[in-house]
Design an enzyme around this catalytic site. Structure first.
Site, PDB file in Angstrom:
ATOM      1  CE  LYS A   1      -0.399  -0.041   5.044  1.00  0.00           C
ATOM      2  NZ  LYS A   1      -1.298  -0.015   6.210  1.00  0.00           N
TER       3      LYS A   1
ATOM      4  CE1 TYR B   1      10.903  32.725   0.468  1.00  0.00           C
ATOM      5  CE2 TYR B   1      11.169  30.340   0.580  1.00  0.00           C
ATOM      6  CZ  TYR B   1      10.863  31.480  -0.139  1.00  0.00           C
ATOM      7  OH  TYR B   1      10.508  31.378  -1.462  1.00  0.00           O
TER       8      TYR B   1
END
Length: 373
Positions: free
Chosen positions: A37, A266
């Site tokens: 999965k 940033y």
């Protein structure tokens, strides 16, 4: 020659080793259902499924219908179990493609029956029993026995399997897992007392495969251990020799010398304390390299260097002042080995307060997977 600035290397020989190790410690009479999965926990479901089936896995399991269809579309014909909920529209595609569904209510069974009858097909299902996860599943009680009786009477449904899932098998205290397994086996006994003997019985996840051989029954469900990672530090790791399959690598895209007191990235949260050499890397939080790793390290030329400043969406910066001859195009290892040094997934997890499962699944779809045979 590297054709991408960022890539995840998937070592298929490691997965081959891991499935063989799983087979070695598993009851030889038990089937192995490889859990692929979430794109095989980020490793690539089609390639991983094929290597597992070639090396000891008998069948596959996924969480969602779309994952099962991807495998069928790739030409994989073995039995595939879907663990999770499917809508009525999805049930049609599942029955058409001979994909096994999980049933945990009479309503779901009736929906499958209706569609299978309309298609003139028989649909295999596995019953889910909730013994203590408190997620999907019938509670192991008398009313559930009666419901499963009704499900078995549906003409276009074959009850092929029954399973439960352990909530705490990777803990050093085995009390809860022992209780869950006892509930499950008692429920199986109650079913048999009512003439219901379901052929395939499974309970063992990765941790239980290692620590609870008594729970192997006639099928096991390895997940994280397929990929060379242990379910936790508390399992008996010495019982199985796993090899991590994924490494994450990038190329240096820019190198520059900057003076003391230069702010980086940033928010200007990082400032150089001396003249420094800063390299840019083409990896950011959109690739799965979360901003929370801004104080982490990467490997270049076999040595650790720090990530500096905030991690951006697509890029980040590292301080390579201590490394000679860093050039554009040099390979940087985000996790994995470089020479004798390595950064493990678990090291990342410890920094983030999370588990190895989440980190490999975080490597985003835009990062190419390169398969090493």
């Amino acid at each position: 020659m590297v054709s991408h600035p960022i890539w995840a290397e998937i070592d298929l020989s490691a997965i081959k080793n891991n499935i063989k190790e799983i087979r070695r410690i598993t009851n030889p009479k038990s089937q192995v259902m490889a859990v692929v999965k979430a794109n095989a926990y980020g490793h690539g479901s089609v390639e991983v499924s094929k290597i597992c089936l070639e090396n000891g896995a008998d069948r596959l399991a996924v969480a969602r219908s779309t994952e099962a269809l991807e495998l069928r579309d790739a030409g994989i014909t073995c039995p595939i179990l879907v663990f999770g909920y499917v809508t009525e529209e999805e049930i049609l595609k599942m029955v058409e493609n001979d994909i096994t569904l999980t049933v945990y209510s009479l309503e779901i069974a009736n929906s499958i029956q209706k569609i299978a009858e309309k298609l003139g097909k028989h649909s295999k299902i596995h019953i889910k029993v909730d013994t203590g996860m408190s997620r999907l599943g019938f509670l192991p009680e008398k009313s559930s026995v009666e419901t499963i009786k009704k499900i078995r009477e549906l003409e276009n449904i074959e009850v092929e399997g029954i399973y439960t899932h352990f909530a705490d098998a990777d803990n050093s205290d085995k009390t809860y897992t022992t209780m869950q397994f006892s509930k499950f086996t008692s429920f199986l006994h109650d079913l048999e007392e009512n003439g219901i003997d379901i052929p395939i019985k499974h309970a063992s996840n990765s941790a239980a495969i290692i620590d609870h051989p008594e729970t192997h029954l006639n099928m096991v469900r390895p997940g994280i251990i397929l990929y060379g990672l242990y379910p936790s530090e508390l399992v008996h790791k010495e019982r199985i020799n796993l090899q991590p399959a994924m490494s994450l690598k990038v190329l240096v895209t820019h190198v520059k010398d900057v003076p003391e007191n230069t702010k980086i990235s940033y928010g200007c949260t990082f400032e150089t304390k001396k003249q420094s050499k800063i390299a840019s890397l083409p990896i950011g939080y959109a690739d799965g390299f979360t901003r929370m790793l801004r104080n982490g390290n990467v490997l270049i030329h076999g040595l650790r260097v720090p990530v500096v400043g905030r991690i951006c969406m697509d890029q980040c910066m590292i301080d390579v002042t201590s490394i000679e001859n860093v050039n554009v195009g040099d390979v940087v290892t985000v996790f994995g080995k470089d020479g004798t040094e390595k950064i493990s997934i678990e090291e990342f997890g410890n920094k983030l307060g999370t588990i190895n499962y989440e980190l490999v699944c975080m490597v985003s779809a835009r990062v190419p997977r390169i398969y090493l045979h």
